[in-house]
Motif scaffolding. Structure first.
Motif, PDB file in Angstrom:
ATOM      1  N   SER A 181      39.183 -81.831  31.017  1.00 31.28           N
ATOM      2  CA  SER A 181      39.688 -80.574  31.579  1.00 31.28           C
ATOM      3  C   SER A 181      41.115 -80.704  32.110  1.00 31.28           C
ATOM      4  CB  SER A 181      38.756 -80.057  32.673  1.00 31.28           C
ATOM      5  OG  SER A 181      38.596 -81.026  33.679  1.00 31.28           O
ATOM      6  N   LEU A 206      44.524 -78.562  30.924  1.00 30.37           N
ATOM      7  CA  LEU A 206      45.525 -77.951  31.799  1.00 30.37           C
ATOM      8  C   LEU A 206      46.934 -78.406  31.428  1.00 30.37           C
ATOM      9  CD1 LEU A 206      43.765 -78.076  35.273  1.00 30.37           C
ATOM     10  CD2 LEU A 206      44.147 -76.088  33.817  1.00 30.37           C
ATOM     11  N   ASP A 207      47.084 -79.686  31.119  1.00 33.44           N
ATOM     12  CA  ASP A 207      48.393 -80.192  30.674  1.00 33.44           C
ATOM     13  C   ASP A 207      48.836 -79.468  29.408  1.00 33.44           C
ATOM     14  OD1 ASP A 207      48.554 -82.007  32.759  1.00 33.44           O
ATOM     15  OD2 ASP A 207      47.806 -83.697  31.557  1.00 33.44           O
ATOM     16  N   GLU A 267      42.618 -67.826  31.885  1.00 35.57           N
ATOM     17  CA  GLU A 267      41.510 -68.737  32.186  1.00 35.57           C
ATOM     18  C   GLU A 267      40.402 -68.569  31.150  1.00 35.57           C
ATOM     19  OE1 GLU A 267      38.260 -69.602  35.682  1.00 35.57           O
ATOM     20  OE2 GLU A 267      40.128 -68.613  36.234  1.00 35.57           O
ATOM     21  N   LEU A 327      41.386 -70.432  28.032  1.00 40.75           N
ATOM     22  CA  LEU A 327      41.251 -71.870  28.248  1.00 40.75           C
ATOM     23  C   LEU A 327      39.796 -72.314  28.168  1.00 40.75           C
ATOM     24  CD1 LEU A 327      43.777 -72.482  31.145  1.00 40.75           C
ATOM     25  CD2 LEU A 327      43.956 -73.312  28.809  1.00 40.75           C
TER      26      LEU A 327
END
Length: 87
Positions: free
Chosen positions: A39, A43-44, A59, A62
């Protein structure tokens, strides 16, 4: 940007961020199981996408990304959001 261009750029970014060989970054590759991304890696990747496109993934987008194909689809979805200023 075409689907092939998105895949090429994604391969470059994933090689840069995660030291993944480009040949492993294929549409059917699962981000967790096949590419061993977690996770924090997601995010990176999202931050890098925002730097490159100027647009942030939601979100919901993602959370829905499980494969490289999902990332490609999300990136292609960002492109049509460009609008010309109306007079």
């Amino acid at each position: 940007m075409s689907r092939d261009e998105v895949l090429r750029e994604l391969r470059r970014v994933m090689k840069e961020l995660f030291k993944l060989p480009e040949e492993r970054v294929v549409p059917e590759a699962r981000l967790g199981a096949d590419l061993e991304l977690d996770s924090l890696d997601a995010l990176d990747l999202a931050v890098k996408v925002e730097e490159l496109t100027g647009k942030a993934l939601t979100e919901k987008q993602l959370r829905a990304m499980r494969t490289v194909e999902d990332v490609i689809v999300a990136l292609l979805a960002l492109a049509p959001q460009k609008r010309e200023a109306s007079a």
